[in-house]
Design a protein around this motif. Structure first.
Motif, short mmCIF file in Angstrom:
data_model
loop_
_atom_site.label_atom_id
_atom_site.label_comp_id
_atom_site.label_asym_id
_atom_site.label_seq_id
_atom_site.Cartn_x
_atom_site.Cartn_y
_atom_site.Cartn_z
N ILE A 52 -13.30 -16.52 24.37
CA ILE A 52 -14.43 -16.96 23.55
C ILE A 52 -14.08 -18.24 22.79
O ILE A 52 -12.90 -18.60 22.66
CB ILE A 52 -14.88 -15.88 22.54
N TRP A 74 -15.29 -7.47 23.17
CA TRP A 74 -16.42 -8.39 23.31
C TRP A 74 -17.74 -7.71 22.95
O TRP A 74 -18.59 -8.28 22.28
CB TRP A 74 -16.45 -8.95 24.73
N GLU A 75 -17.89 -6.48 23.38
CA GLU A 75 -19.14 -5.72 23.12
C GLU A 75 -19.44 -5.67 21.62
O GLU A 75 -20.60 -5.71 21.21
CB GLU A 75 -19.00 -4.30 23.69
N LYS A 78 -20.35 -9.77 20.52
CA LYS A 78 -21.22 -10.69 21.27
C LYS A 78 -22.57 -10.93 20.61
O LYS A 78 -23.20 -11.96 20.86
CB LYS A 78 -21.40 -10.22 22.72
N LYS A 94 -25.05 -17.48 18.66
CA LYS A 94 -24.02 -16.53 19.11
C LYS A 94 -22.67 -17.23 19.35
O LYS A 94 -22.60 -18.44 19.55
CB LYS A 94 -24.46 -15.86 20.42
N THR A 97 -18.95 -17.57 25.16
CA THR A 97 -17.76 -17.33 25.97
C THR A 97 -17.29 -18.66 26.55
O THR A 97 -18.05 -19.64 26.62
CB THR A 97 -18.04 -16.37 27.14
#
Length: 242
Positions: A52, A74-75, A78, A94, A97
């Motif tokens: 990221i 990540w979940e 994100k 956001k 990535t």
């Protein structure tokens, strides 16, 4: 010159950090809109190995999350808001990535300095992942990126995976054995804090054939002075069209 890549004199720092939330897609688009040809950004790794774009080891400063990135999947991050801290105008921006960023750079025709910014103890693992991503996904329409880091361990690991990488050795202060370090990591550019730059230092580094890139220069008069001294490029929060 140790690199044949044409490095522009003005590189947007974390995108256009002075105009938009740093290290976001909006920040990269803003840099392009202003007229920058290259941007610089930081790449880190989540707990589950997703690359990221983020500078800090903690989530607190630039998102509405908190805690150490190294322990987050990540979940869990994100959907964090990475824009409101800068301005309400950027609410719900956001964290991008690296994969998403590479794709956007290709669309914008925007070159890049990719800084490996590993979380503590992740120097090798993160560098290998970044090098593989560049090797396999870097857009053909873009110049080769410069891959820089303060971590020489990271630079060594990245170069081993992708020998064609252009390596930039980052220093806050130039160590006495900098030539030995630069050769070990196969550096092709030297990156320094602009505040330590002197004519003598530039002559020493240029005498070895290295282009010098300095951070973070937010005053155009200062930038012009550095160019006159022989600096090749500046990283700036407020990129301008050359």
């Amino acid at each position: 010159m140790l690199t044949t890549t044409k490095i522009p004199r003005v590189i947007g720092h974390r995108g256009a950090k002075g105009f938009a939330p740093e290290n976001t897609i909006t920040s990269f688009r803003k840099a392009k809109e202003i007229g920058a040809n290259w941007v610089e950004f930081d790449v880190k790794e989540t707990e589950d190995g997703v690359l990221i774009i983020m500078h800090d080891d903690d989530l607190d400063r630039t998102t509405n999350g908190s805690g150490k990135l190294i322990s987050k999947k990540w979940e869990a991050i994100k959907n964090l808001d990475a824009g409101s801290w800068f301005s309400s105008e950027f609410k719900n921006e956001k964290i991008p990535t690296f994969d998403q960023t590479i794709s956007v750079l290709g669309q914008l025709n925007l070159g890049a300095n990719v800084e490996i910014k590993p979380c503590p103890s992740r120097e090798t693992r993160t560098a290998i992942a970044i090098a593989n991503e560049i090797k396999n996904k870097w857009p053909k329409n873009l110049p080769k990126p410069i891959v820089s880091s303060f971590s020489m361990e990271s630079l060594l690991a990245a170069k081993k995976i992708e020998p064609n990488l252009i390596i930039g050795a980052l220093f806050e202060k130039l160590p006495p054995d900098w030539k030995k370090i630069a050769k070990e990591v196969k550096a092709q550019t030297i990156h320094l804090d602009h505040e330590i730059v002197t004519k003598e230092l530039i002559m020493e580094i240029q005498g070895e054939g290295y282009p010098i890139l300095t951070y973070t220069v937010n005053d155009q008069t200062r930038a012009n002075y550095l160019f006159e001294l022989g600096v090749s490029a500046v990283f700036t929060d407020y990129p301008w069209k050359e």
